[in-house]
Design a protein around this motif. Sequence first.
Motif, PDB file in Angstrom:
ATOM      1  N   ARG A  48       0.824  -1.217   0.000  1.00 25.06           N
ATOM      2  CA  ARG A  48       0.000   0.000   0.000  1.00 25.06           C
ATOM      3  C   ARG A  48       0.851   1.257   0.000  1.00 25.06           C
ATOM      4  O   ARG A  48       0.394   2.328  -0.392  1.00 25.06           O
ATOM      5  CB  ARG A  48      -0.934  -0.015   1.209  1.00 25.06           C
ATOM      6  N   LEU A  49       2.108   1.143   0.454  1.00 26.13           N
ATOM      7  CA  LEU A  49       2.991   2.292   0.561  1.00 26.13           C
ATOM      8  C   LEU A  49       3.567   2.700  -0.786  1.00 26.13           C
ATOM      9  O   LEU A  49       3.775   3.882  -1.058  1.00 26.13           O
ATOM     10  CB  LEU A  49       4.124   1.970   1.545  1.00 26.13           C
ATOM     11  N   GLN A 299       2.925  13.304  -7.504  1.00 20.99           N
ATOM     12  CA  GLN A 299       2.705  14.407  -6.572  1.00 20.99           C
ATOM     13  C   GLN A 299       2.498  13.927  -5.139  1.00 20.99           C
ATOM     14  O   GLN A 299       2.220  14.737  -4.260  1.00 20.99           O
ATOM     15  CB  GLN A 299       1.472  15.218  -7.013  1.00 20.99           C
ATOM     16  N   SER A 300       2.625  12.640  -4.892  1.00 23.67           N
ATOM     17  CA  SER A 300       2.298  12.073  -3.582  1.00 23.67           C
ATOM     18  C   SER A 300       3.525  11.575  -2.819  1.00 23.67           C
ATOM     19  O   SER A 300       3.393  10.735  -1.935  1.00 23.67           O
ATOM     20  CB  SER A 300       1.300  10.914  -3.758  1.00 23.67           C
ATOM     21  N   GLY A 301       4.690  12.083  -3.169  1.00 23.15           N
ATOM     22  CA  GLY A 301       5.876  11.737  -2.407  1.00 23.15           C
ATOM     23  C   GLY A 301       6.575  10.480  -2.846  1.00 23.15           C
ATOM     24  O   GLY A 301       7.355   9.896  -2.080  1.00 23.15           O
ATOM     25  N   HIS A 302       6.340  10.028  -4.084  1.00 22.17           N
ATOM     26  CA  HIS A 302       7.036   8.858  -4.615  1.00 22.17           C
ATOM     27  C   HIS A 302       8.174   9.309  -5.534  1.00 22.17           C
ATOM     28  O   HIS A 302       7.993  10.184  -6.384  1.00 22.17           O
ATOM     29  CB  HIS A 302       6.077   7.944  -5.376  1.00 22.17           C
ATOM     30  N   PHE A 303       9.326   8.658  -5.370  1.00 19.54           N
ATOM     31  CA  PHE A 303      10.519   8.981  -6.134  1.00 19.54           C
ATOM     32  C   PHE A 303      11.153   7.694  -6.658  1.00 19.54           C
ATOM     33  O   PHE A 303      10.800   6.601  -6.240  1.00 19.54           O
ATOM     34  CB  PHE A 303      11.563   9.695  -5.251  1.00 19.54           C
ATOM     35  N   LEU A 304      12.103   7.872  -7.542  1.00 22.11           N
ATOM     36  CA  LEU A 304      13.044   6.819  -7.891  1.00 22.11           C
ATOM     37  C   LEU A 304      14.409   7.225  -7.356  1.00 22.11           C
ATOM     38  O   LEU A 304      14.767   8.410  -7.385  1.00 22.11           O
ATOM     39  CB  LEU A 304      13.120   6.602  -9.400  1.00 22.11           C
ATOM     40  N   GLY A 325       6.447   9.827   2.349  1.00 21.14           N
ATOM     41  CA  GLY A 325       5.371  10.118   3.282  1.00 21.14           C
ATOM     42  C   GLY A 325       5.625   9.461   4.628  1.00 21.14           C
ATOM     43  O   GLY A 325       5.891   8.261   4.704  1.00 21.14           O
ATOM     44  N   GLY A 326       5.550  10.242   5.701  1.00 23.60           N
ATOM     45  CA  GLY A 326       5.769   9.712   7.042  1.00 23.60           C
ATOM     46  C   GLY A 326       7.207   9.761   7.492  1.00 23.60           C
ATOM     47  O   GLY A 326       7.517   9.394   8.645  1.00 23.60           O
TER      48      GLY A 326
END
Length: 406
Positions: A48-49, A299-304, A325-326
């Motif tokens: 889910r993360l 836009q939700s804090g996901h990167f590579l 996130g977190g």
Amino acid sequence: MSTILNFKRLQYLPNLPRYWPRGLIGCCLAALLFLSGCAIPRVRAEDRLFLSLSADFVDTYALSSSALDGVPVGGLSAITYDIQRDRYYALSDDRGRFGPPRFYVLRVEFDATEPQRPRIGSVEIESVTLLKDAQGNPYEADQLDPEGIALTPLRTLLIASEGSAAANTEPLIGEYDLEIGQLQRQFQIPDRYLPDRDDGPNAGQTKGVQENLSFEALAINASSGASGLFEPYRLFVATEAPLLQDLDPEPDIPLKNRFLHYYVDQYQSTLLSEHLYPMDFAPSGAVLNGLSEILVVDQSGHFLGLERAFGLQEFSIKLYQLATGGATDISAIATLKGSLDSINPIQKQLLLNFSDLDRPLDNFEGMTLGPRLSDGSQSLILVSDNNFEQDGQTELLVLRLTDVSD
């Protein structure tokens, strides 16, 4: 409709006949549990993360190392894609050994004759632009070590420089004119990143970025805005290795890098937070292990994140998906040495181990999201740094990013 069963309510369902045998009711319960268990797979918190991404090899292309405007093409440590012009800006980390710091404009043409098998048809180096200081002067040797690049909504270039404590040059995050390469403004860097020097008999550094292990990774999160209007954006910069004061002497403790988050508008920038980026352990015999690039995915804090190690086993390169996130803000923590149980780091999930590609690996340092491929998938373009070595190779590598949840 929810498939979660409430046993207490099930005992008093109004439509359930009172004369049904208890054994039959038990069989029905068992059947319902079995069917619901088959319909809903167990989902881990990690799933889910992160996004449901996969990365697959598409193609590779070796660039010519012939000179352009009197300087050799090489040392490409970062790359960014200009979707408006369909061009790439590739940054050379030459500190003055073969030429001044500079970036190249590349035109990459894909062969679309086989839509299901995208290939790079040709790569043309159209021009080279020298980077200049705020007064418009070319940088002297060892004054700029450019390693990260991104194109802003204002069509300027953000560039991160590692600096050099040995050359008494501080790290830099600057905004440069795209056309003439001149520095327009600098971003404030916290004092804890700046190397200190003791001129006494015990000369040495006690804090700040390590030599040649400073700001290597840079990315921005920006929208195109409404009706062409500028909107503030986020800038992210990460160190290749820990700050000197964060470096644990024990080899069994993973390296702890710092990940900076800036808020940028047209007139100023603000450092919002810092986060802990936990490195993987280096392979046995490695003499270099660092984070070479980061890239915004959504836009939700996901990167590579691209991690690279080098040593007796040649190059080891791994691509990770990151979730910020977190993650704890560590900007008020003076040192990251020792146990950090109270800190939530940036979370990582391995996306691709380049060793699984079953091909020779180069020194890949830069990556950018490129155009859509002929099959409609998203391309991820990586570039290697040949370090101006005679047997080194400057290579473009294309991966296909796919959302496997579709």
